[in-house]
Design an enzyme around this catalytic site. Structure first.
Site, PDB file in Angstrom:
ATOM      1  N   THR A  53       0.845  -1.191   0.000  1.00 21.50           N
ATOM      2  CA  THR A  53       0.000   0.000   0.000  1.00 21.50           C
ATOM      3  C   THR A  53       0.879   1.238   0.000  1.00 21.50           C
ATOM      4  OG1 THR A  53      -1.791  -1.137   1.108  1.00 21.50           O
ATOM      5  CG2 THR A  53      -1.664   1.244   1.449  1.00 21.50           C
ATOM      6  N   HIS A  60      -5.993 -11.377  -0.946  1.00 21.15           N
ATOM      7  CA  HIS A  60      -5.307 -10.892   0.263  1.00 21.15           C
ATOM      8  C   HIS A  60      -5.947 -11.528   1.498  1.00 21.15           C
ATOM      9  CE1 HIS A  60      -3.084  -8.683   3.037  1.00 21.15           C
ATOM     10  NE2 HIS A  60      -3.335  -7.436   2.674  1.00 21.15           N
ATOM     11  N   ASN A 109      -2.600 -10.898   7.000  1.00 21.70           N
ATOM     12  CA  ASN A 109      -2.369  -9.647   7.740  1.00 21.70           C
ATOM     13  C   ASN A 109      -3.575  -9.068   8.489  1.00 21.70           C
ATOM     14  OD1 ASN A 109       0.130 -10.033   6.716  1.00 21.70           O
ATOM     15  ND2 ASN A 109       0.136  -8.258   5.346  1.00 21.70           N
ATOM     16  N   TYR A 112      -6.797  -9.004   7.833  1.00 24.80           N
ATOM     17  CA  TYR A 112      -7.949  -8.442   7.125  1.00 24.80           C
ATOM     18  C   TYR A 112      -9.082  -9.474   7.048  1.00 24.80           C
ATOM     19  CZ  TYR A 112      -4.701  -4.685   6.537  1.00 24.80           C
ATOM     20  OH  TYR A 112      -3.822  -3.676   6.811  1.00 24.80           O
ATOM     21  N   ASN A 172      -0.739 -10.443  17.743  1.00 24.27           N
ATOM     22  CA  ASN A 172      -0.787  -9.130  18.408  1.00 24.27           C
ATOM     23  C   ASN A 172      -0.491  -7.987  17.454  1.00 24.27           C
ATOM     24  OD1 ASN A 172      -1.649  -9.923  20.852  1.00 24.27           O
ATOM     25  ND2 ASN A 172       0.365  -9.875  21.853  1.00 24.27           N
ATOM     26  N   GLY A 207       9.579  -6.711   0.089  1.00 23.00           N
ATOM     27  CA  GLY A 207       8.710  -5.562   0.293  1.00 23.00           C
ATOM     28  C   GLY A 207       9.524  -4.285   0.344  1.00 23.00           C
TER      29      GLY A 207
HETATM   30  C1  FMN Z   1       4.511   0.425   3.132  1.00 22.73           C
HETATM   31  C2  FMN Z   1       4.009  -0.985   3.223  1.00 22.73           C
HETATM   32  C3  FMN Z   1       2.743  -1.297   2.733  1.00 22.73           C
HETATM   33  C4  FMN Z   1       2.281  -2.622   2.757  1.00 22.73           C
HETATM   34  N1  FMN Z   1       1.073  -2.916   2.182  1.00 22.73           N
HETATM   35  C5  FMN Z   1       0.681  -4.219   2.038  1.00 22.73           C
HETATM   36  C6  FMN Z   1      -0.461  -4.562   1.266  1.00 22.73           C
HETATM   37  O1  FMN Z   1      -1.138  -3.727   0.674  1.00 22.73           O
HETATM   38  N2  FMN Z   1      -0.769  -5.877   1.192  1.00 22.73           N
HETATM   39  C7  FMN Z   1      -0.039  -6.860   1.812  1.00 22.73           C
HETATM   40  O2  FMN Z   1      -0.362  -8.046   1.705  1.00 22.73           O
HETATM   41  N3  FMN Z   1       1.062  -6.550   2.526  1.00 22.73           N
HETATM   42  C8  FMN Z   1       1.459  -5.270   2.629  1.00 22.73           C
HETATM   43  N4  FMN Z   1       2.623  -4.962   3.288  1.00 22.73           N
HETATM   44  C9  FMN Z   1       3.464  -6.059   3.799  1.00 22.73           C
HETATM   45  C10 FMN Z   1       4.554  -6.401   2.773  1.00 22.73           C
HETATM   46  O3  FMN Z   1       4.002  -6.993   1.608  1.00 22.73           O
HETATM   47  C11 FMN Z   1       5.576  -7.386   3.364  1.00 22.73           C
HETATM   48  O4  FMN Z   1       4.887  -8.532   3.783  1.00 22.73           O
HETATM   49  C12 FMN Z   1       6.341  -6.806   4.550  1.00 22.73           C
HETATM   50  O5  FMN Z   1       6.843  -5.510   4.238  1.00 22.73           O
HETATM   51  C13 FMN Z   1       7.521  -7.716   4.959  1.00 22.73           C
HETATM   52  O6  FMN Z   1       8.393  -7.892   3.861  1.00 22.73           O
HETATM   53  P1  FMN Z   1       9.793  -7.078   3.785  1.00 22.73           P
HETATM   54  O7  FMN Z   1      10.549  -7.412   5.059  1.00 22.73           O
HETATM   55  O8  FMN Z   1      10.493  -7.586   2.560  1.00 22.73           O
HETATM   56  O9  FMN Z   1       9.466  -5.610   3.717  1.00 22.73           O
HETATM   57  C14 FMN Z   1       3.097  -3.646   3.316  1.00 22.73           C
HETATM   58  C15 FMN Z   1       4.339  -3.307   3.848  1.00 22.73           C
HETATM   59  C16 FMN Z   1       4.808  -2.002   3.799  1.00 22.73           C
HETATM   60  C17 FMN Z   1       6.179  -1.684   4.333  1.00 22.73           C
END
Ligand code: FMN
Length: 367
Positions: A28, A178, A181, A183, A237, A323
């Site tokens: 997002t 999705h 997380n 939702y 949590n 991410g």
């Molecule tokens: C800014 C931001 C927005 C995110 N938005 C979503 C999202 O829209 N849908 C989702 O499934 N996960 C979302 N996540 C989770 C990421 O997809 C990912 O699971 C998380 O950042 C851990 O991966 P990373 O350590 O490589 O960043 C978001 C994470 C961040 C940092």
């Protein structure tokens, strides 16, 4: 680093093929700050295009209806304007030889009446997640949501089906559900957020019924080989989710049952927080779930190049989703190839409007 490193090798299983094993995780970014909540011209098409070297891009979560929203300025996939906006995104990614799935999102109770003309957000049960919602007026405490009627469940299944139809119209290569997380789907899965006494609550089969109904509905619009599903089994949590003794058996059931389908992939996240003291939690998600699933498995969560190569070499995953590294390194694949150090991300601009922190990260490697 040579081309031979595992992350950069092509992948193929069934009809699902990627040019490398580097996936852009759904994120997002709140740049759909226009009255229609469509991808903004000059922003999203460019943002995704310059990341087309990923084996697969998964878009930011995109609400399947107005009722599905819970954050400001997130894009939808339920109106003609939104479909037209996304079409520009898919075209720009395809011009560069990229592959892009849209993440279909319903936040359920992780919302606020301010988004719904004062009406309560929908959820499996009337239980407040005691979290916060990012409303037009800033962060607000969540409220006790409305327990969905069976009619509302049926309508929501239909919203997902229509969103999948719109995704096809917009030119996406596939969709990701999705179901992660905290939702709506996660709220149904978890017995701490779902205390229903009808066929959508109680047993594992009942708590996962809504998910499988949605999956079967989406299949009417797009082949199952182009559908992925995302799960975060040891989320605890956070986003209103508390694990209990039923949590992991529920995810084991879902993932085993998904063997009956030929999905593009399942997409799992390692725990987002330290769960070493949580008795119900699985500490190593890929390791635990890999033996249960025969199809393609994408793993995510705090991976870097070295850990990414290793998890595939160890046989625990087929692809790795990055991410935050993708926020600040549009040329992530090339950086892995050339061994160029990564740029740090700035969390202050994750969700702010405009190009800053969105289109201005430096591209250091030839893409
Ligand atoms: C800014 C931001 C927005 C995110 N938005 C979503 C999202 O829209 N849908 C989702 O499934 N996960 C979302 N996540 C989770 C990421 O997809 C990912 O699971 C998380 O950042 C851990 O991966 P990373 O350590 O490589 O960043 C978001 C994470 C961040 C940092």
């Amino acid at each position: 680093m040579s081309e031979e490193q595992t992350l950069l090798q092509p992948y193929s299983k069934g009809n699902f093929e990627t040019k490398n094993r580097v996936v852009m995780a759904p994120m997002t970014r709140s740049r759909a700050d226009n009255p229609e909540n469509k991808p903004t011209e000059g922003l999203q098409p460019v943002y995704y295009r310059i990341r087309s070297t990923a084996g697969l891009i998964i878009t930011e979560g995109s609400q399947v209806s107005e009722r599905a929203v819970g954050y400001i300025n997130t894009p939808g996939i339920h109106s003609e304007e939104q479909v037209a906006g996304w079409k520009k995104v898919t075209e720009s990614v395809h011009e560069e030889g990229g592959k892009i799935y849209i993440q279909l999102w319903h936040v359920g109770r992780m919302s606020h009446p301010d988004f719904h003309n004062g009406e309560l957000p929908l959820a499996p049960s009337a239980l407040n997640p005691n979290a916060q919602s990012f409303t037009p007026e800033g962060m607000k405490d969540t409220v006790t949501p409305k327990a969905m009627t069976k009619e509302e469940i049926r309508e929501t299944v239909e919203e997902f089906r229509m969103a999948a139809r719109n995704a096809v119209k917009a030119g996406f290569d596939g969709v990701e559900i999705h179901s992660s997380n905290g939702y709506l789907f996660h709220q149904f899965f978890n017995s701490t957020s779902n205390i229903r006494t009808d066929e959508y609550g109680g047993s594992i089969e009942n708590r996962t019924r809504f998910f499988f109904e949605v999956l079967d509905a989406i299949k009417k619009e797009i082949p199952e080989q182009q559908i992925g599903a995302r799960f975060n089994p040891s989320l605890h949590n956070l986003f209103g989710i508390t694990m209990d003794e039923n949590t992991i058996p529920t995810f084991e059931y879902i993932i085993k049952r998904l063997n009956e389908y030929e999905l593009a992939y399942i997409h799992l996240s390692e725990p987002f927080t330290d769960v070493s003291e949580i008795p119900y939690a699985v500490k190593e998600i890929a390791k635990h779930f890999r033996p249960l699933y025969k199809g393609t498995l994408i793993i995510n969560g705090d991976f870097d190049q070295e850990k990414g190569n290793k998890v595939i070499e160890d046989g625990y995953a087929d692809l790795v989703a990055f991410g935050k590294p993708y926020i600040s390194n549009p040329d992530l694949v090339a950086r892995f190839r050339e061994g160029i150090p990564l740029t740090d991300w700035d969390k202050d601009t994750f969700y702010t409007p405009g190009k800053e922190g969105y289109l201005d990260y430096e591209i250091k490697a030839e893409i």
